[in-house]
Design a protein around this motif. Sequence first.
Motif, PDB file in Angstrom:
ATOM      1  N   CYS A   1      88.668  53.112  21.504  1.00  0.00           N
ATOM      2  CA  CYS A   1      89.770  52.583  20.718  1.00  0.00           C
ATOM      3  C   CYS A   1      91.042  52.902  20.559  1.00  0.00           C
ATOM      4  O   CYS A   1      90.930  53.849  19.525  1.00  0.00           O
ATOM      5  CB  CYS A   1      89.274  51.340  19.916  1.00  0.00           C
ATOM      6  SG  CYS A   1      89.749  50.485  18.794  1.00  0.00           S
TER       7      CYS A   1
ATOM      8  N   HIS B   1      82.920  46.822  21.854  1.00  0.00           N
ATOM      9  CA  HIS B   1      83.040  48.844  21.551  1.00  0.00           C
ATOM     10  C   HIS B   1      83.428  49.497  20.571  1.00  0.00           C
ATOM     11  O   HIS B   1      83.475  50.383  19.723  1.00  0.00           O
ATOM     12  CB  HIS B   1      84.896  49.224  21.984  1.00  0.00           C
ATOM     13  CG  HIS B   1      85.781  47.842  21.363  1.00  0.00           C
ATOM     14  ND1 HIS B   1      86.162  46.943  21.589  1.00  0.00           N
ATOM     15  CD2 HIS B   1      86.453  48.721  20.587  1.00  0.00           C
ATOM     16  CE1 HIS B   1      87.118  46.306  20.451  1.00  0.00           C
ATOM     17  NE2 HIS B   1      87.358  47.170  20.265  1.00  0.00           N
ATOM     18  N   CYS B   2      82.903  48.573  19.549  1.00  0.00           N
ATOM     19  CA  CYS B   2      83.295  48.942  17.790  1.00  0.00           C
ATOM     20  C   CYS B   2      82.027  49.539  17.762  1.00  0.00           C
ATOM     21  O   CYS B   2      82.173  50.176  16.908  1.00  0.00           O
ATOM     22  CB  CYS B   2      83.394  47.663  16.850  1.00  0.00           C
ATOM     23  SG  CYS B   2      85.016  46.496  17.142  1.00  0.00           S
TER      24      CYS B   2
ATOM     25  N   CYS C   1      81.567  52.445  15.086  1.00  0.00           N
ATOM     26  CA  CYS C   1      83.320  52.828  14.402  1.00  0.00           C
ATOM     27  C   CYS C   1      83.178  53.075  13.237  1.00  0.00           C
ATOM     28  O   CYS C   1      82.749  52.378  12.085  1.00  0.00           O
ATOM     29  CB  CYS C   1      84.230  51.689  14.763  1.00  0.00           C
ATOM     30  SG  CYS C   1      85.954  52.198  14.393  1.00  0.00           S
TER      31      CYS C   1
ATOM     32  N   CYS D   1      87.633  46.526  10.133  1.00  0.00           N
ATOM     33  CA  CYS D   1      87.784  45.698  10.699  1.00  0.00           C
ATOM     34  C   CYS D   1      87.255  44.281  11.053  1.00  0.00           C
ATOM     35  O   CYS D   1      87.161  43.290  11.567  1.00  0.00           O
ATOM     36  CB  CYS D   1      87.763  46.065  12.302  1.00  0.00           C
ATOM     37  SG  CYS D   1      89.140  47.119  12.774  1.00  0.00           S
TER      38      CYS D   1
HETATM   39  S1  SF4 Z   1      85.778  48.639  14.077  1.00  0.00           S
HETATM   40 FE1  SF4 Z   1      88.690  48.214  14.643  1.00  0.00          FE
HETATM   41  S2  SF4 Z   1      89.377  50.297  14.414  1.00  0.00           S
HETATM   42 FE2  SF4 Z   1      87.195  50.455  14.946  1.00  0.00          FE
HETATM   43  S3  SF4 Z   1      86.634  50.376  17.659  1.00  0.00           S
HETATM   44 FE3  SF4 Z   1      86.599  47.927  16.698  1.00  0.00          FE
HETATM   45  S4  SF4 Z   1      87.985  47.779  15.987  1.00  0.00           S
HETATM   46 FE4  SF4 Z   1      88.548  49.576  16.814  1.00  0.00          FE
END
Ligand code: SF4
Length: 497
Positions: free
Chosen positions: A20, A215-216, A222, A228
């Motif tokens: 990301c 994707h997080c 992440c 987030c």
């Molecule tokens: S938590 Fe935030 S920084 Fe991390 S992958 Fe998801 S959107 Fe991107």
Amino acid sequence: MPPGNSPQLSKTRFMAGLQCLKRLYLECYDRDLADPVDETQQAIFDTGTGVGELARERFPNGLLVEERYFEHSQAVRTTEKVMSDASVTAIFEGGFAFEKIRIRVDILKRNDDESFDLIEVKSTTSAKSEHIPDVAIQLHVLEGLGIPVRQAYLMHINNEYVYQGGAYDLEELFSLQDVTEEAREFASNVAPDELVQMWEALDKDTVPAVETGPHCTKPYRCPFYGHCHQQVTEHPVSDLPRASRKFIEELKGSGIEDIREIPADQPGLNALQQRVRDCVVTDSAFVSQELQNRLREITAPISFLDFETFNPALPVYVGTKPYQAVPFQWSLHIKSSSGHVTHEEFLCEDDEDPRPALVKSLLNAIPPDGTIVAYSNYEQTVMKRLATELPAFEEPLLALCERIFDLLQLVREEYYHPQFHGSFSIKSVLPALVPEMGYGDLEIQHGLIAAIDFGRMVAADTPADEKIKTRDALLAYCQRDTEAMVRVFDVLCSIHV
Ligand code: SF4
């Protein structure tokens, strides 16, 4: 080429950028927003470090570039010297820099034809697709510098290796997988475009606008997840049990963030999710007609049983494999037909294989009849495995398995409370059913931490006073698990439709 004032990239930052662009930006400019590293994550890092150090021993006459990560320029200079010394057969943690990308290479093995093999060490038990970009960015840097790389390998743990005692057989413990083709393909066809996007994002004054999504947590959670995902609703749609990421995204895409906003006739909800939705919307519990009948299957004396296990990447007991779960502790609350409750427990406190003593003590303590209540089928799995590993106890252990009742399954099927928030774990169920009881007062509050702390407690170099403290914390934690089961059982028995 990166813009002149852009920050340096590293392997970690490159991988962050692939996950990301917002994560990459925050890694470079606002690292303080990251979630704190907890004990479990630290243990994973420590495992990786230990495995990496052991892997080097498979390459005798190798040389370690000792500079630390923030001493990269010096590491590069040291590496240059070592690279030109043909007597050094392998370079560990060599430092390289190319077009504002800095890397440390786990192992660079010198070949007879003056080329090198690149080896990336992983503590996993197989090579995974997410490892390829990690190798590819190293190829990009090395080949950009004109260093001839013949093959690229992922070196991972062989989970079929059986520890025989003494020093590890490193040829057997580690497997090498040739990923040259995939890594080259990624380095040539994907990495350049990805790098352009990363440099562009980093050259801006504002954080890239990236929505949260699958994707997080893919391929890794992440570090900015908490930042987030600051929860704005009490019952987010992600509380729906076992809802697919796709379904959650569809709900969010149609403007539904909270379970209370889901229409009664929403397509795609399974029976359990529909039940959860209805309970949350009406703010009331679900009690099945079958609840009391199911509870009557449990007969006294009732043995509430819980095991703690640990699964070291590098096996410590003869006959075990990497990551094999080894039970080291049990707690048992026994409730008699008159309602009287007693407690028994076992904890291995030395570095011997815990399994024989654990099984003997359990067979001595557990009543010869009545139901054995566990929370999940894990206790049954552990006992079945012990029956195979310790054939002398096979018969009595399998007999215990026949008496097990899974309280978690009963709760999942016959009861729901909005405060479960979609989870049926004992740590979610307990506060809703027994609000005065929890884990907050305990030193150890999670099974993973118990496993890590057990490993520390039995380590030879742990001071005696620390061992005692950890022993007490482990006993308190496991005892709370079975005590919680007793209390949840009692509350369920008092609930009627
Ligand atoms: S938590 Fe935030 S920084 Fe991390 S992958 Fe998801 S959107 Fe991107």
